[in-house]
Design a protein around this motif. Structure first.
Motif, PDB file in Angstrom:
ATOM      1  N   MET A  57       0.845  -1.176   0.000  1.00  0.00           N
ATOM      2  CA  MET A  57       0.000   0.000   0.000  1.00  0.00           C
ATOM      3  C   MET A  57       0.891   1.240   0.000  1.00  0.00           C
ATOM      4  N   ASP A  58       0.657   2.126  -0.946  1.00  0.00           N
ATOM      5  CA  ASP A  58       1.423   3.375  -1.006  1.00  0.00           C
ATOM      6  C   ASP A  58       0.929   4.350   0.047  1.00  0.00           C
ATOM      7  N   ALA A  59       1.839   5.198   0.487  1.00  0.00           N
ATOM      8  CA  ALA A  59       1.528   6.280   1.410  1.00  0.00           C
ATOM      9  C   ALA A  59       2.116   7.555   0.808  1.00  0.00           C
ATOM     10  N   TYR A  60       1.502   8.680   1.108  1.00  0.00           N
ATOM     11  CA  TYR A  60       1.882   9.937   0.469  1.00  0.00           C
ATOM     12  C   TYR A  60       2.241  11.000   1.491  1.00  0.00           C
ATOM     13  N   PHE A  61       3.375  11.629   1.275  1.00  0.00           N
ATOM     14  CA  PHE A  61       3.790  12.813   2.011  1.00  0.00           C
ATOM     15  C   PHE A  61       3.322  13.983   1.157  1.00  0.00           C
ATOM     16  N   TYR A  62       2.737  15.000   1.777  1.00  0.00           N
ATOM     17  CA  TYR A  62       2.232  16.114   0.973  1.00  0.00           C
ATOM     18  C   TYR A  62       2.384  17.441   1.684  1.00  0.00           C
ATOM     19  N   ILE A  63       2.395  18.492   0.878  1.00  0.00           N
ATOM     20  CA  ILE A  63       2.424  19.852   1.405  1.00  0.00           C
ATOM     21  C   ILE A  63       1.296  20.616   0.722  1.00  0.00           C
ATOM     22  N   LEU A  64       0.477  21.268   1.540  1.00  0.00           N
ATOM     23  CA  LEU A  64      -0.605  22.115   1.049  1.00  0.00           C
ATOM     24  C   LEU A  64      -0.225  23.568   1.311  1.00  0.00           C
ATOM     25  N   PHE A  65      -0.820  24.473   0.523  1.00  0.00           N
ATOM     26  CA  PHE A  65      -0.619  25.903   0.755  1.00  0.00           C
ATOM     27  C   PHE A  65      -1.959  26.602   0.751  1.00  0.00           C
ATOM     28  N   SER A  66      -2.138  27.530   1.686  1.00  0.00           N
ATOM     29  CA  SER A  66      -3.339  28.360   1.759  1.00  0.00           C
ATOM     30  C   SER A  66      -2.955  29.810   1.509  1.00  0.00           C
ATOM     31  N   PHE A  99       1.912  26.996   4.933  1.00  0.00           N
ATOM     32  CA  PHE A  99       2.011  25.638   4.432  1.00  0.00           C
ATOM     33  C   PHE A  99       1.463  24.689   5.483  1.00  0.00           C
ATOM     34  N   TYR A 100       0.952  23.560   5.027  1.00  0.00           N
ATOM     35  CA  TYR A 100       0.547  22.477   5.914  1.00  0.00           C
ATOM     36  C   TYR A 100       1.256  21.225   5.430  1.00  0.00           C
ATOM     37  N   VAL A 101       1.960  20.546   6.318  1.00  0.00           N
ATOM     38  CA  VAL A 101       2.724  19.343   5.981  1.00  0.00           C
ATOM     39  C   VAL A 101       2.021  18.144   6.605  1.00  0.00           C
ATOM     40  N   GLY A 102       1.777  17.106   5.796  1.00  0.00           N
ATOM     41  CA  GLY A 102       1.086  15.937   6.320  1.00  0.00           C
ATOM     42  C   GLY A 102       1.403  14.677   5.545  1.00  0.00           C
ATOM     43  N   HIS A 103       0.754  13.583   5.949  1.00  0.00           N
ATOM     44  CA  HIS A 103       0.876  12.321   5.218  1.00  0.00           C
ATOM     45  C   HIS A 103      -0.471  11.609   5.245  1.00  0.00           C
ATOM     46  N   THR A 104      -0.662  10.711   4.282  1.00  0.00           N
ATOM     47  CA  THR A 104      -1.923   9.997   4.170  1.00  0.00           C
ATOM     48  C   THR A 104      -1.710   8.689   3.422  1.00  0.00           C
ATOM     49  N   THR A 105      -2.655   7.774   3.604  1.00  0.00           N
ATOM     50  CA  THR A 105      -2.657   6.554   2.798  1.00  0.00           C
ATOM     51  C   THR A 105      -3.781   6.591   1.778  1.00  0.00           C
ATOM     52  N   GLU A 106      -4.625   7.626   1.848  1.00  0.00           N
ATOM     53  CA  GLU A 106      -5.649   7.796   0.810  1.00  0.00           C
ATOM     54  C   GLU A 106      -5.072   8.703  -0.271  1.00  0.00           C
ATOM     55  N   SER A 107      -5.813   8.947  -1.315  1.00  0.00           N
ATOM     56  CA  SER A 107      -5.294   9.806  -2.384  1.00  0.00           C
ATOM     57  C   SER A 107      -5.108  11.230  -1.859  1.00  0.00           C
ATOM     58  N   THR A 108      -4.114  11.923  -2.397  1.00  0.00           N
ATOM     59  CA  THR A 108      -3.877  13.294  -1.957  1.00  0.00           C
ATOM     60  C   THR A 108      -5.033  14.208  -2.380  1.00  0.00           C
ATOM     61  N   GLU A 109      -5.721  13.850  -3.456  1.00  0.00           N
ATOM     62  CA  GLU A 109      -6.883  14.642  -3.877  1.00  0.00           C
ATOM     63  C   GLU A 109      -7.988  14.550  -2.823  1.00  0.00           C
ATOM     64  N   ARG A 135      -7.600  13.700   0.339  1.00  0.00           N
ATOM     65  CA  ARG A 135      -7.128  14.317   1.585  1.00  0.00           C
ATOM     66  C   ARG A 135      -7.223  15.838   1.508  1.00  0.00           C
ATOM     67  N   THR A 136      -6.887  16.417   0.362  1.00  0.00           N
ATOM     68  CA  THR A 136      -7.004  17.867   0.189  1.00  0.00           C
ATOM     69  C   THR A 136      -8.459  18.296   0.311  1.00  0.00           C
ATOM     70  N   ARG A 137      -9.368  17.516  -0.264  1.00  0.00           N
ATOM     71  CA  ARG A 137     -10.793  17.819  -0.157  1.00  0.00           C
ATOM     72  C   ARG A 137     -11.222  17.851   1.305  1.00  0.00           C
ATOM     73  N   LYS A 138     -10.740  16.904   2.080  1.00  0.00           N
ATOM     74  CA  LYS A 138     -11.089  16.862   3.505  1.00  0.00           C
ATOM     75  C   LYS A 138     -10.528  18.068   4.254  1.00  0.00           C
TER      76      LYS A 138
END
Length: 88
Positions: free
Chosen positions: A1-10, A16-26, A28-31
């Motif tokens: 199972m892939d896991a994703y490290f991501y950075i969001l910007f507002s 910036f917001y730094v996080g990780h997820t095992t669901e799609s980054t799309e 997770r961003t929606r959430k």
């Protein structure tokens, strides 16, 4: 199972917001952009600006901790900019 490290910007928060997820980054961003009580719920203009894929939750969590330990907006911006302009 892939896991994703991501950075969001507002843009509204100028953060910036730094996080990780095992669901799609799309997903997770929606959430993050939904109306919830967490930090990201205050702003609903988060956009995905960076991501990396890892083969395990253990590795992705280690990467998240590494980047958060930088405590440097400039270093995070360099990481993001470096992914858009690969060295030739």
């Amino acid at each position: 199972m892939d896991a994703y490290f991501y950075i969001l910007f507002s843009p509204k928060a100028n953060k910036f917001y730094v996080g990780h997820t095992t669901e799609s980054t799309e997903e997770r961003t929606r959430k993050h952009n939904s109306n919830h009580k967490g930090f990201t719920g205050r702003y609903q203009d988060w956009t995905l600006v960076y991501q990396e894929t890892f083969p395990s939750k253990q590795l992705v969590y280690a990467r998240e901790r590494e980047v958060k330990s930088w405590k440097s907006r400039l270093r995070i911006q360099k990481l993001i900019d470096g992914s858009k302009h690969p060295a030739s």
